[in-house]
Design a protein around this motif. Structure first.
Motif, PDB file in Angstrom:
ATOM      1  N   VAL A 100       0.840  -1.206   0.000  1.00  0.00           N
ATOM      2  CA  VAL A 100       0.000   0.000   0.000  1.00  0.00           C
ATOM      3  C   VAL A 100       0.869   1.247   0.000  1.00  0.00           C
ATOM      4  N   LYS A 101       0.471   2.218  -0.836  1.00  0.00           N
ATOM      5  CA  LYS A 101       1.130   3.525  -0.858  1.00  0.00           C
ATOM      6  C   LYS A 101       0.062   4.590  -0.719  1.00  0.00           C
ATOM      7  N   MET A 102       0.270   5.541   0.166  1.00  0.00           N
ATOM      8  CA  MET A 102      -0.704   6.638   0.302  1.00  0.00           C
ATOM      9  C   MET A 102       0.032   7.966   0.325  1.00  0.00           C
ATOM     10  N   GLN A 103      -0.581   8.952  -0.313  1.00  0.00           N
ATOM     11  CA  GLN A 103      -0.045  10.315  -0.275  1.00  0.00           C
ATOM     12  C   GLN A 103      -1.176  11.289  -0.057  1.00  0.00           C
ATOM     13  N   VAL A 104      -0.932  12.282   0.783  1.00  0.00           N
ATOM     14  CA  VAL A 104      -1.942  13.310   1.025  1.00  0.00           C
ATOM     15  C   VAL A 104      -1.472  14.606   0.389  1.00  0.00           C
ATOM     16  N   GLY A 105      -2.410  15.390  -0.153  1.00  0.00           N
ATOM     17  CA  GLY A 105      -2.054  16.702  -0.703  1.00  0.00           C
ATOM     18  C   GLY A 105      -1.391  16.589  -2.062  1.00  0.00           C
ATOM     19  N   VAL A 106      -1.982  15.843  -2.961  1.00  0.00           N
ATOM     20  CA  VAL A 106      -1.359  15.627  -4.269  1.00  0.00           C
ATOM     21  C   VAL A 106      -1.923  16.574  -5.329  1.00  0.00           C
ATOM     22  N   ILE A 146     -12.440   4.713   0.183  1.00  0.00           N
ATOM     23  CA  ILE A 146     -12.836   5.234   1.498  1.00  0.00           C
ATOM     24  C   ILE A 146     -11.600   5.613   2.319  1.00  0.00           C
ATOM     25  N   THR A 147     -10.614   4.715   2.320  1.00  0.00           N
ATOM     26  CA  THR A 147      -9.382   4.961   3.077  1.00  0.00           C
ATOM     27  C   THR A 147      -8.734   6.269   2.619  1.00  0.00           C
ATOM     28  N   ALA A 148      -8.688   6.475   1.294  1.00  0.00           N
ATOM     29  CA  ALA A 148      -8.070   7.691   0.752  1.00  0.00           C
ATOM     30  C   ALA A 148      -8.959   8.906   0.986  1.00  0.00           C
ATOM     31  N   ALA A 149     -10.278   8.733   0.819  1.00  0.00           N
ATOM     32  CA  ALA A 149     -11.196   9.865   0.991  1.00  0.00           C
ATOM     33  C   ALA A 149     -11.096  10.415   2.410  1.00  0.00           C
ATOM     34  N   SER A 150     -10.933   9.518   3.371  1.00  0.00           N
ATOM     35  CA  SER A 150     -10.933   9.997   4.743  1.00  0.00           C
ATOM     36  C   SER A 150      -9.691  10.839   5.047  1.00  0.00           C
ATOM     37  N   ILE A 151      -8.545  10.506   4.462  1.00  0.00           N
ATOM     38  CA  ILE A 151      -7.368  11.361   4.703  1.00  0.00           C
ATOM     39  C   ILE A 151      -7.433  12.643   3.869  1.00  0.00           C
ATOM     40  N   ALA A 152      -8.127  12.577   2.738  1.00  0.00           N
ATOM     41  CA  ALA A 152      -8.312  13.809   1.959  1.00  0.00           C
ATOM     42  C   ALA A 152      -9.225  14.772   2.726  1.00  0.00           C
ATOM     43  N   LEU A 153     -10.251  14.221   3.382  1.00  0.00           N
ATOM     44  CA  LEU A 153     -11.149  15.056   4.196  1.00  0.00           C
ATOM     45  C   LEU A 153     -10.393  15.658   5.380  1.00  0.00           C
ATOM     46  N   LYS A 171      -7.299  -6.605  11.660  1.00  0.00           N
ATOM     47  CA  LYS A 171      -5.842  -6.591  11.507  1.00  0.00           C
ATOM     48  C   LYS A 171      -5.464  -5.685  10.332  1.00  0.00           C
ATOM     49  N   GLY A 172      -6.151  -5.865   9.199  1.00  0.00           N
ATOM     50  CA  GLY A 172      -5.868  -5.041   8.028  1.00  0.00           C
ATOM     51  C   GLY A 172      -6.168  -3.573   8.289  1.00  0.00           C
ATOM     52  N   ILE A 173      -7.269  -3.324   8.969  1.00  0.00           N
ATOM     53  CA  ILE A 173      -7.672  -1.948   9.233  1.00  0.00           C
ATOM     54  C   ILE A 173      -6.653  -1.261  10.142  1.00  0.00           C
ATOM     55  N   LYS A 174      -6.147  -2.002  11.105  1.00  0.00           N
ATOM     56  CA  LYS A 174      -5.155  -1.438  12.011  1.00  0.00           C
ATOM     57  C   LYS A 174      -3.894  -1.009  11.245  1.00  0.00           C
ATOM     58  N   GLU A 175      -3.460  -1.864  10.326  1.00  0.00           N
ATOM     59  CA  GLU A 175      -2.259  -1.544   9.549  1.00  0.00           C
ATOM     60  C   GLU A 175      -2.498  -0.337   8.636  1.00  0.00           C
ATOM     61  N   LEU A 176      -3.656  -0.337   7.970  1.00  0.00           N
ATOM     62  CA  LEU A 176      -3.963   0.774   7.065  1.00  0.00           C
ATOM     63  C   LEU A 176      -4.124   2.085   7.835  1.00  0.00           C
ATOM     64  N   TYR A 177      -4.693   2.002   9.027  1.00  0.00           N
ATOM     65  CA  TYR A 177      -4.909   3.176   9.879  1.00  0.00           C
ATOM     66  C   TYR A 177      -3.571   3.844  10.188  1.00  0.00           C
ATOM     67  N   SER A 178      -2.549   3.049  10.492  1.00  0.00           N
ATOM     68  CA  SER A 178      -1.271   3.669  10.816  1.00  0.00           C
ATOM     69  C   SER A 178      -0.622   4.249   9.547  1.00  0.00           C
ATOM     70  N   LEU A 179      -0.884   3.632   8.397  1.00  0.00           N
ATOM     71  CA  LEU A 179      -0.379   4.223   7.139  1.00  0.00           C
ATOM     72  C   LEU A 179      -1.090   5.542   6.836  1.00  0.00           C
ATOM     73  N   GLN A 180      -2.391   5.601   7.135  1.00  0.00           N
ATOM     74  CA  GLN A 180      -3.130   6.855   6.924  1.00  0.00           C
ATOM     75  C   GLN A 180      -2.526   7.972   7.775  1.00  0.00           C
ATOM     76  N   GLN A 228       0.465   8.117   9.020  1.00  0.00           N
ATOM     77  CA  GLN A 228       1.796   8.427   8.489  1.00  0.00           C
ATOM     78  C   GLN A 228       1.700   9.405   7.316  1.00  0.00           C
ATOM     79  N   ALA A 229       0.764   9.119   6.408  1.00  0.00           N
ATOM     80  CA  ALA A 229       0.612   9.950   5.211  1.00  0.00           C
ATOM     81  C   ALA A 229       0.203  11.366   5.603  1.00  0.00           C
ATOM     82  N   LEU A 230      -0.667  11.479   6.608  1.00  0.00           N
ATOM     83  CA  LEU A 230      -1.086  12.808   7.058  1.00  0.00           C
ATOM     84  C   LEU A 230       0.068  13.552   7.717  1.00  0.00           C
TER      85      LEU A 230
END
Lengths: 270, 242
Positions: B26-32, B138-145, B218-227, B229-231
């Protein structure tokens, strides 16, 4: 006249009233939390359809008509018949329904019913193949919501199932590349009876088969479609509220229990 | 249905080499994006999604505005080139449904009452679809919000669990989605432990349903910390350009 019961500003007031009632263990219409309204099923009500059914859940009414046509299979499933489900919210059913292209609610409900039938593999589509790659039965299930007193999804799903279970399609004879329709008829090959059951969450309370006034104030609705074996073949959470983790299994248990009751009504259709 | 595809081996290794409880890379970026209130880009396996948030802004048409809160509008859309066969750009029934459930997955997290009479638009554009697009959206939309500065109770994090070759697995890829037995996307507000989206296509027993709900966390926990991090990367001064 505007239907004030759906005006957003009134929802908190209504919810407060309903919650006060629920905290005493009863629902507005006197039902227990896990009590379904009376379900009535009538079948073969329209002669020109291959199958039809009217389902009443309390004052909610849905009608389903099945039409079967010979058509082409999808390229990726050349040996399987095709199922098409659609649901229309008739303006007859509620002042808040308008004619015209389906809105997101209609699209969602029709896809819930569709998924319940499709994902359960209720219809043995391989037996609907007439000429592999060329001609298969296309089964259209068109559902009309006719009167809305809550829980249109379940009424629609049960109506669709009842219509399919009692539908008759012509037997065919294949002569080379030609398909001849015979006078005799047969049923649609159904191997499962997927029954959708909707549970609403109002505050912390889970109530089965929500009425319209319960739906209007519910935080969340969850529809689960279960089979006789206990398998769940579709789930949809609808509405902007949230669920607690244990709710998922609680709702499953309610849906399976009520699904059984409804399946026993369907068994009487023969 | 090609039953011949072996999606998972006896010892629990999947087609792409993952274990049953592993996410795809998974790769996430905020503010693109520069012309939005908030934006995010996510890659999850081969799924690639760009999310833009506009608003809170004045409601158009005016009559849709509510006196007590902002309206959240979401549009989930797949680019014509995002799938193997070209997808018509007109919104399909699937996209209409997903736009609705995604909105209902995000709404519980937002303090919409802070912005009466306005609209917040969330545009989720699927650039490449390889399963899990609603959840990655959804995962990306929430960090964009979050980047847009809209106050939130929690982030919303989503991922699918499914049943593949008889086993309950995390984060289906396209082959698993297509040939597997079930797909169950779930979104949660992880810190509050509340479910905001729950759907299932396919066939699960009661026990598999329970297993799925446990595995998804388990997956949500991992993605949550990536979110998070991206923020943090976005607001620690490190500007990212597309």
């Amino acid at each position: 006249m505007a239907d004030l019961s759906t005006v957003e500003e009134f929802v908190p007031i209504q919810q407060k009233e309903l919650l006060a009632l629920l905290s005493t263990g009863v629902r507005e219409d006197g039902r227990k939390f896990d009590e379904y309204r009376k379900v009535e099923i009538q079948t073969s009500i329209y002669e020109k359809a291959n199958g039809s059914a009217m389902v009443k859940i309390g004052n909610t009414v849905a009608v389903a008509g099945v039409k079967a046509e010979l058509g082409e299979p999808f390229p990726d499933t050349p040996n399987e018949g095709v199922l098409t489900v659609s649901l229309e919210l008739l303006p007859h059913a509620s002042p808040s329904f308008e004619p015209g292209p389906p809105d997101e609610n209609a699209v969602e409900m029709s896809r819930i019913v569709d998924r319940g039938l499709r994902e359960s593999k209720a219809i043995k589509t391989s037996e609907l193949c007439v000429l592999p790659g060329k001609k298969v039965w296309v089964i259209y299930v068109d559902i009309y919501a006719m009167d809305h007193d809550g829980n249109i999804v379940d009424a629609s799903g049960i109506a669709a199932l009842a219509a399919l279970l009692t539908a008759k399609i012509p037997e065919v004879k294949v002569e080379g590349e030609d398909v001849v329709l015979l006078e005799s008829t047969k049923g649609i090959p159904m191997v499962e009876r997927p029954v959708p059951v909707t549970v609403a969450k109002i505050g912390d309370y889970l109530v089965v088969d929500p009425s319209l006034s319960e739906e209007n104030v519910a935080d969340v609705r969850v529809t689960m479609t279960t089979l006789e074996s206990g398998i769940v073949s579709s789930i949809q959470k609808s509405g902007s509220g949230t669920l607690e983790e244990p709710d998922v299994l609680k709702i499953y248990d309610l849906a399976y229990e009520k699904g059984k009751e409804i399946r026993s009504l369907l068994a009487k259709l023969g | 249905m090609s039953e011949s595809v072996v999606l998972i081996t006896q010892d629990g290794v999947r087609l792409d080499g993952r274990r049953i409880d592993e996410l795809r890379p998974v790769k996430m970026q905020v503010g693109v994006l520069k012309n939005c209130s908030g934006s995010a880009y996510i890659e999850q396996g081969k799924t690639k999604i760009l999310v833009a948030v506009q608003g809170p802004r004045e409601a158009h048409p005016k009559h849709i505005a509510l006196p007590g809160r902002a309206i959240l509008r979401t549009r989930y859309h797949m680019a014509p080139f995002s799938t193997d066969e070209r997808k018509s750009p007109a919104p399909s029934r699937r996209e209409v449904e997903l736009s609705k459930v995604i909105r209902e997955a995000l709404e519980p997290a937002l303090f919409l009452e802070e912005y009466p009479k306005t609209v917040i638009d969330v545009f989720i554009e699927v650039l490449q679809a390889d399963a899990g697009t609603r959840s990655a959206g959804i995962t990306a939309a929430s960090i964009a919000l979050a980047e847009a500065g809209i106050p939130m109770r929690d982030l919303v994090t989503a991922v699918a669990v499914g049943k593949v070759g008889g086993k309950v697995v995390l984060d289906l890829n396209e082959a698993e989605d297509e040939h597997g037995e079930a797909d169950m996307p779930i979104a949660m507000m992880p810190s509050l432990n509340k479910i905001t989206l729950l759907q299932l296509n396919g066939r699960l027993t009661r026990q598999e349903l329970e297993e799925g709900v446990n595995l998804v966390k388990k997956g949500i926990k991992e993605l949550y910390s990536l979110q998070k991090q991206a923020l943090r990367a976005r607001f620690s001064g490190a500007q990212v350009e597309v």
